[in-house]
Scaffold this motif. Structure first.
Motif, mmCIF file in Angstrom:
data_model
loop_
_atom_site.group_PDB
_atom_site.id
_atom_site.type_symbol
_atom_site.label_atom_id
_atom_site.label_comp_id
_atom_site.label_asym_id
_atom_site.label_seq_id
_atom_site.Cartn_x
_atom_site.Cartn_y
_atom_site.Cartn_z
ATOM 1 N N UNK A 1 16.453 71.759 45.089
ATOM 2 C CA UNK A 1 16.001 70.614 44.289
ATOM 3 C C UNK A 1 16.998 70.356 43.164
ATOM 4 N N UNK A 2 17.339 69.101 42.943
ATOM 5 C CA UNK A 2 18.233 68.699 41.880
ATOM 6 C C UNK A 2 17.402 68.378 40.653
ATOM 7 N N UNK A 3 17.788 68.861 39.496
ATOM 8 C CA UNK A 3 16.968 68.681 38.304
ATOM 9 C C UNK A 3 17.278 67.393 37.555
ATOM 10 N N UNK A 4 18.471 66.796 37.767
ATOM 11 C CA UNK A 4 18.853 65.605 37.023
ATOM 12 C C UNK A 4 18.917 64.389 37.930
ATOM 13 N N UNK A 5 18.385 63.259 37.451
ATOM 14 C CA UNK A 5 18.390 62.035 38.237
ATOM 15 C C UNK A 5 19.290 60.974 37.630
ATOM 16 N N UNK A 6 19.794 61.199 36.435
ATOM 17 C CA UNK A 6 20.545 60.173 35.716
ATOM 18 C C UNK A 6 21.721 59.636 36.520
ATOM 19 N N UNK A 7 22.436 60.509 37.211
ATOM 20 C CA UNK A 7 23.626 60.079 37.949
ATOM 21 C C UNK A 7 23.282 59.250 39.176
ATOM 22 N N UNK A 8 22.010 59.244 39.592
ATOM 23 C CA UNK A 8 21.596 58.532 40.795
ATOM 24 C C UNK A 8 21.021 57.144 40.503
ATOM 25 N N UNK A 9 20.794 56.801 39.239
ATOM 26 C CA UNK A 9 20.102 55.564 38.898
ATOM 27 C C UNK A 9 20.813 54.330 39.439
ATOM 28 N N UNK A 10 22.132 54.254 39.322
ATOM 29 C CA UNK A 10 22.859 53.079 39.770
ATOM 30 C C UNK A 10 22.760 52.888 41.274
ATOM 31 N N UNK A 11 22.601 53.979 42.012
ATOM 32 C CA UNK A 11 22.545 53.910 43.478
ATOM 33 C C UNK A 11 21.164 53.488 43.966
ATOM 34 N N UNK A 12 20.117 53.748 43.174
ATOM 35 C CA UNK A 12 18.748 53.415 43.562
ATOM 36 C C UNK A 12 18.527 51.903 43.451
ATOM 37 N N UNK A 13 17.923 51.297 44.478
ATOM 38 C CA UNK A 13 17.685 49.846 44.482
ATOM 39 C C UNK A 13 16.285 49.487 43.990
ATOM 40 N N UNK A 14 15.306 50.367 44.227
ATOM 41 C CA UNK A 14 13.928 50.078 43.851
ATOM 42 C C UNK A 14 13.294 51.331 43.261
ATOM 43 N N UNK A 15 12.622 51.168 42.133
ATOM 44 C CA UNK A 15 11.901 52.256 41.497
ATOM 45 C C UNK A 15 10.398 51.985 41.627
ATOM 46 N N UNK A 16 9.654 52.978 42.108
ATOM 47 C CA UNK A 16 8.202 52.864 42.231
ATOM 48 C C UNK A 16 7.583 53.895 41.294
ATOM 49 N N UNK A 17 6.789 53.421 40.337
ATOM 50 C CA UNK A 17 6.202 54.303 39.334
ATOM 51 C C UNK A 17 4.688 54.365 39.475
ATOM 52 N N UNK A 18 4.128 55.541 39.195
ATOM 53 C CA UNK A 18 2.702 55.715 39.007
ATOM 54 C C UNK A 18 2.476 55.713 37.503
ATOM 55 N N UNK A 19 1.870 54.658 36.924
ATOM 56 C CA UNK A 19 1.794 54.568 35.452
ATOM 57 C C UNK A 19 1.091 55.741 34.788
ATOM 58 N N UNK A 20 -0.116 56.073 35.266
ATOM 59 C CA UNK A 20 -0.897 57.106 34.592
ATOM 60 C C UNK A 20 -0.280 58.481 34.799
ATOM 61 N N UNK A 21 -0.009 59.172 33.710
ATOM 62 C CA UNK A 21 0.610 60.491 33.775
ATOM 63 C C UNK A 21 2.116 60.445 33.787
ATOM 64 N N UNK A 22 2.695 59.247 33.978
ATOM 65 C CA UNK A 22 4.145 59.078 34.010
ATOM 66 C C UNK A 22 4.602 58.168 32.876
ATOM 67 N N UNK A 23 3.988 56.977 32.785
ATOM 68 C CA UNK A 23 4.323 56.005 31.750
ATOM 69 C C UNK A 23 3.407 56.178 30.539
ATOM 70 N N UNK A 24 2.105 56.387 30.813
ATOM 71 C CA UNK A 24 1.158 56.622 29.727
ATOM 72 C C UNK A 24 0.218 57.759 30.092
ATOM 73 N N UNK A 25 -0.399 58.335 29.080
ATOM 74 C CA UNK A 25 -1.349 59.419 29.277
ATOM 75 C C UNK A 25 -2.654 58.866 29.858
ATOM 76 N N UNK A 26 -3.475 59.710 30.495
ATOM 77 C CA UNK A 26 -4.724 59.229 31.100
ATOM 78 C C UNK A 26 -5.626 58.442 30.159
ATOM 79 N N UNK A 27 -5.614 58.768 28.882
ATOM 80 C CA UNK A 27 -6.479 58.053 27.939
ATOM 81 C C UNK A 27 -5.804 56.826 27.330
ATOM 82 N N UNK A 28 -4.580 56.503 27.779
ATOM 83 C CA UNK A 28 -4.019 55.203 27.446
ATOM 84 C C UNK A 28 -2.772 55.126 26.608
#
Length: 294
Positions: free
Chosen positions: A1-28
């Motif tokens: 497993x690779x621990x860093x993703x920064x070097x791969x961002x330019x190569x990625x075409x689409x990002x799919x996020x799960x908001x809860x627990x990733x963007x915001x905490x469960x309580x908002x």
């Protein structure tokens, strides 16, 4: 497993996020650094989709939460919400029948606002006799579809009624969020997937599952961006089973964020070739932004 993703961002075409627990905490509250990371992707012109199983909040409420950050502009088409995907499916088959829906009030409102008819539960809701039980299970109108999602007022009688209705092979069986566990507080609690499985086993057929981690949602996501190969999609989540496993089965690259229900020790216990092993891992989403430690 690779621990860093920064070097791969330019190569990625689409990002799919799960908001809860990733963007915001469960309580908002937004997780520090997450808005900055999303703004960075927008600056790079990256396509971003948010897949939520949080049917307590509407698509509109999700958008308002992003808007409050000031620097983020998220459109309705970028959010994949279980109530909306089910509405879209019902419209696609010209469904006009009555629905028995085991879900939260906001989820039901999406269906009603879209013009669908829902039946109410029968009886008083409190079972003190066999007569009460019979009324709760067999009372009321027959339906042409049963829908299950998160229902914090779910009961044995509701599932029994769903089972009775689904004995008609013509009755549609649909599910939204189907996580076995969902993040809450400092850990995880039992999710709707466990209850959906009970009904599934009792009726002997699986639902069309249009929430994560359903196979039907997987096909829907792949169809949304047919021009992008799955290998150029980065799926970002906080759960090994329902996020990493789901994404890897879809052929996506995977990024695990340790701000939700999964801890570093959980990852270390996985064999290197485990189907839930993420390709990348960060402590928090903000590490994807420039000038952040990865």
């Amino acid at each position: 497993m690779v621990s860093s993703v920064s070097s791969q961002i330019l190569w990625i075409a689409l990002f799919v996020f799960l908001p809860q627990g990733v963007v915001w905490y469960p309580l908002g509250d937004f997780i520090p650094g997450s808005a900055e990371a999303l703004a960075h992707l927008a600056h790079l012109g990256k396509q971003v989709t948010f897949v939520t199983n949080n049917s307590i909040s509407s698509v509109k409420e999700h958008i308002e939460k992003f808007d409050k950050q000031g620097q983020l502009k998220v459109d309705e088409h970028q959010i994949v919400h279980p109530a909306q995907t089910i509405c879209d499916h019902l419209k696609s088959i010209n469904f006009q029948g009555l629905i028995y829906c085991l879900a939260t009030p906001p989820f039901k409102k999406v269906l009603v606002d879209a013009g669908f008819r829902l039946t109410e539960d029968s009886g008083t809701g409190v079972i003190t006799s066999l007569k009460d039980l019979h009324e709760a299970i067999f009372g009321g109108d027959s339906v042409e579809a049963v829908i299950m999602d998160v229902d914090f007022n779910l009961s044995a009688t509701k599932m029994m009624r769903a089972h009775v209705q689904l004995q008609d092979p013509k009755c549609l069986f649909l599910a939204g969020a189907a996580d076995a566990l969902i993040p809450f507080g400092k850990g995880e609690i039992i999710g709707p997937g466990a209850f959906i499985d009970v009904v599934t086993q009792s009726v002997g057929r699986r639902p069309i599952t249009l929430g994560k981690p359903g196979e039907d949602l997987r096909r829907l996501l792949l169809d949304r961006h047919p021009e992008i190969p799955p290998s150029r999609v980065l799926f970002v989540g906080d759960s090994l089973a329902s996020d990493m496993g789901f994404a890897r089965a879809s052929g996506y690259r995977t990024l695990l964020v340790l701000t939700g229900g999964t801890k570093l020790e959980d990852v270390r216990q996985l064999p290197a070739d485990h189907p839930q092993m993420p390709d990348y891992m960060v402590d928090y989403l903000g590490q994807m932004a420039p000038n952040r430690k990865s």
